[in-house]
Design an enzyme around this catalytic site. Structure first.
Site, PDB file in Angstrom:
ATOM      1  N   GLY A  10     -11.979 -98.796   8.245  1.00  0.00           N
ATOM      2  CA  GLY A  10     -12.141 -99.410   6.927  1.00  0.00           C
ATOM      3  C   GLY A  10     -13.159-100.548   6.983  1.00  0.00           C
ATOM      4  NE  ARG A  72      -9.727 -95.459   6.812  1.00  0.00           N
ATOM      5  CZ  ARG A  72      -9.332 -96.630   7.322  1.00  0.00           C
ATOM      6  NH1 ARG A  72      -9.095 -96.718   8.619  1.00  0.00           N
ATOM      7  NH2 ARG A  72      -9.205 -97.703   6.561  1.00  0.00           N
ATOM      8  CG  ASP A 103      -4.929 -99.993  14.217  1.00  0.00           C
ATOM      9  OD1 ASP A 103      -3.725 -99.961  13.913  1.00  0.00           O
ATOM     10  OD2 ASP A 103      -5.834 -99.527  13.488  1.00  0.00           O
ATOM     11  CB  THR A 125      -8.472-104.445  10.463  1.00  0.00           C
ATOM     12  OG1 THR A 125      -7.585-103.969   9.430  1.00  0.00           O
ATOM     13  CG2 THR A 125      -7.647-105.225  11.500  1.00  0.00           C
ATOM     14  CG  ASP A 127      -4.434-103.639   7.299  1.00  0.00           C
ATOM     15  OD1 ASP A 127      -4.077-102.468   7.526  1.00  0.00           O
ATOM     16  OD2 ASP A 127      -4.839-104.011   6.194  1.00  0.00           O
ATOM     17  CG  ASP A 129      -3.104-103.891  11.856  1.00  0.00           C
ATOM     18  OD1 ASP A 129      -2.632-102.909  11.251  1.00  0.00           O
ATOM     19  OD2 ASP A 129      -4.310-103.980  12.196  1.00  0.00           O
ATOM     20  NE  ARG A 171      -3.762 -96.844   6.182  1.00  0.00           N
ATOM     21  CZ  ARG A 171      -4.788 -96.176   6.701  1.00  0.00           C
ATOM     22  NH1 ARG A 171      -5.079 -96.307   7.977  1.00  0.00           N
ATOM     23  NH2 ARG A 171      -5.522 -95.387   5.951  1.00  0.00           N
TER      24      ARG A 171
HETATM   25  O1  F6P Z   1      -7.044-100.540   7.499  1.00  0.00           O
HETATM   26  C1  F6P Z   1      -7.431-101.364   6.470  1.00  0.00           C
HETATM   27  C2  F6P Z   1      -7.057-100.752   5.154  1.00  0.00           C
HETATM   28  O2  F6P Z   1      -7.693-101.461   4.157  1.00  0.00           O
HETATM   29  C3  F6P Z   1      -5.556-100.738   4.884  1.00  0.00           C
HETATM   30  O3  F6P Z   1      -5.088-101.994   4.470  1.00  0.00           O
HETATM   31  C4  F6P Z   1      -5.474 -99.697   3.806  1.00  0.00           C
HETATM   32  O4  F6P Z   1      -4.166 -99.157   3.670  1.00  0.00           O
HETATM   33  C5  F6P Z   1      -6.456 -98.664   4.330  1.00  0.00           C
HETATM   34  O5  F6P Z   1      -7.453 -99.376   5.054  1.00  0.00           O
HETATM   35  C6  F6P Z   1      -7.104 -97.825   3.259  1.00  0.00           C
HETATM   36  O6  F6P Z   1      -7.793 -96.795   3.953  1.00  0.00           O
HETATM   37  P1  F6P Z   1      -9.028 -96.017   3.266  1.00  0.00           P
HETATM   38  O7  F6P Z   1     -10.157 -96.979   3.162  1.00  0.00           O
HETATM   39  O8  F6P Z   1      -9.302 -94.903   4.235  1.00  0.00           O
HETATM   40  O9  F6P Z   1      -8.531 -95.564   1.929  1.00  0.00           O
END
Ligand code: F6P
Length: 339
Positions: A10, A72, A103, A125, A127, A129, A171
């Protein structure tokens, strides 16, 4: 020396600041050549790269997103992915790869490193995390965005005598919900780390509305009800087991309104938490991580990632992460939920 650079997973504000630091420090201080790969690990698999100069990174410090693009994609989960990365590293005559990611991307970096391509990781990130570092690039900006949103929701909630539910990203860990919830003065904060009981939420809101006419509920998208609690949301996860944006927020909103009779509205911040100009804190962290990563690459210190520990930036081995998640600490959760 030739160093590859990629941004995976992300996106977040601060990625371009890290790219800028790697390229500026690498070309000016160390005289190395930097190859920027497009769209994360997919670009390395495809050999899709561009040479990067100081001119390429001029003015991107404050730009959100990533000038290299991201995706991703994890080579170890793609048929022949690791082999393709090795092939690209050889054909591009790379001495090392610098991988900026969360991660998942950094787990892939560790596997690529173990396959023989030297890699250095930079944690990013929203997050926050990633285990092993006090903070990841993007987290501070996401908290600032979310806190401002919660501040704004206070005035409209009070004007309309409403309960405002705001769903935040996160998440598996509730760092954004907890940090922005505390900073924004949310009355109830729900994080994945502390499964909730809807009856407790309703009781708190009813009690609060004896003397106030509005409430703010900050909920992480990964929040879950406690085992055995009376209320269960319908399916909130997608086929990959990731939260479907807006699901838990919408169902909690409906449950609160039905149980209390108070007008209850939902705001899902979603991708606004990942966009726009990075805060000065994220620009500084990203620059420090970028400098540390290229310095480590030049010194031949690989299989490590940049980590903020207190005031220091240290290089730590990938095994520190070992597929773990950095959850919100109990003392911060107690502050957030017990306030
Ligand atoms: O990993 C960061 C994040 O923003 C999470 O908080 C969120 O759930 C996810 O990516 C969304 O993923 P995508 O950008 O693939 O929709």
């Amino acid at each position: 020396m030739r160093i590859g650079l990629l941004t995976g997973g992300g996106d977040c504000p601060g990625l371009n600041a890290a790219i800028r630091a790697v390229v500026k420090r690498g070309t000016a201080e160390h005289g190395v050549s930097i190859m920027g790969f497009h769209n994360g690990w997919q670009g390395v698999i495809d050999g899709d790269a561009q040479p990067m100069s100081r001119e390429d990174v001029s003015g991107i410090l404050v730009a959100g997103g990533t000038m290299l693009g991201t995706a991703r994609c994890h080579p170890h989960k793609v048929e022949g992915g690791i082999e393709a990365v090795i092939e690209t590293a050889q054909s591009e005559n790379l001495d090392a790869l610098i991988c900026i990611g969360g991660d998942g991307t950094l787990r892939a970096a560790s596997k690529v490193h173990n396959a023989g391509v030297p890699v250095i990781g930079i944690p990013k990130t929203i997050d926050n995390d990633v285990v092993g570092t006090d903070s990841s690039i993007g987290f501070d900006t996401a908290v600032s965005i979310a806190t401002e949103a919660i501040d704004r929701l206070h005035s409209t909630a009070e004007s309309h005598n409403r309960v405002m539910v705001v769903e935040l990203m996160g998440r598996h860990a509730g760092w954004i919900a907890v940090a922005a919830g505390v900073a924004g003065g949310a009355d109830i904060i729900l994080a994945p780390e502390r499964p909730f009981d809807i009856d407790d939420i309703v009781k708190k809101i009813r009690h609060r509305h004896r003397h106030r006419n509005f409430s703010i509920v900050a909920v992480a998208e990964g929040a879950v009800p406690a085992e055995g609690s009376s209320w269960k949301p319908s399916e909130t996860l997608d086929a990959k087991g990731n939260p479907i944006a807006g699901q838990i927020g919408a169902q909690i909103t409906q449950a609160i309104e039905e149980a209390t009779g108070f007008a209850t509205r939902l705001t899902v911040l979603g991708y606004t938490q990942r966009g726009g100009v990075p805060t000065p804190t994220d620009r500084l962290l990203a620059t420090r991580f970028g400098v540390a990563a290229i310095d480590a690459a030049v010194e031949g210190n690989t299989g490590v990632f940049t980590a903020l520990r207190g005031e220091q930036v240290q290089m730590r081995p990938f095994k520190v992460m070992a597929g773990k998640t950095k959850f919100v600490s109990d003392d911060l959760l107690d502050t957030a939920i017990g306030l």
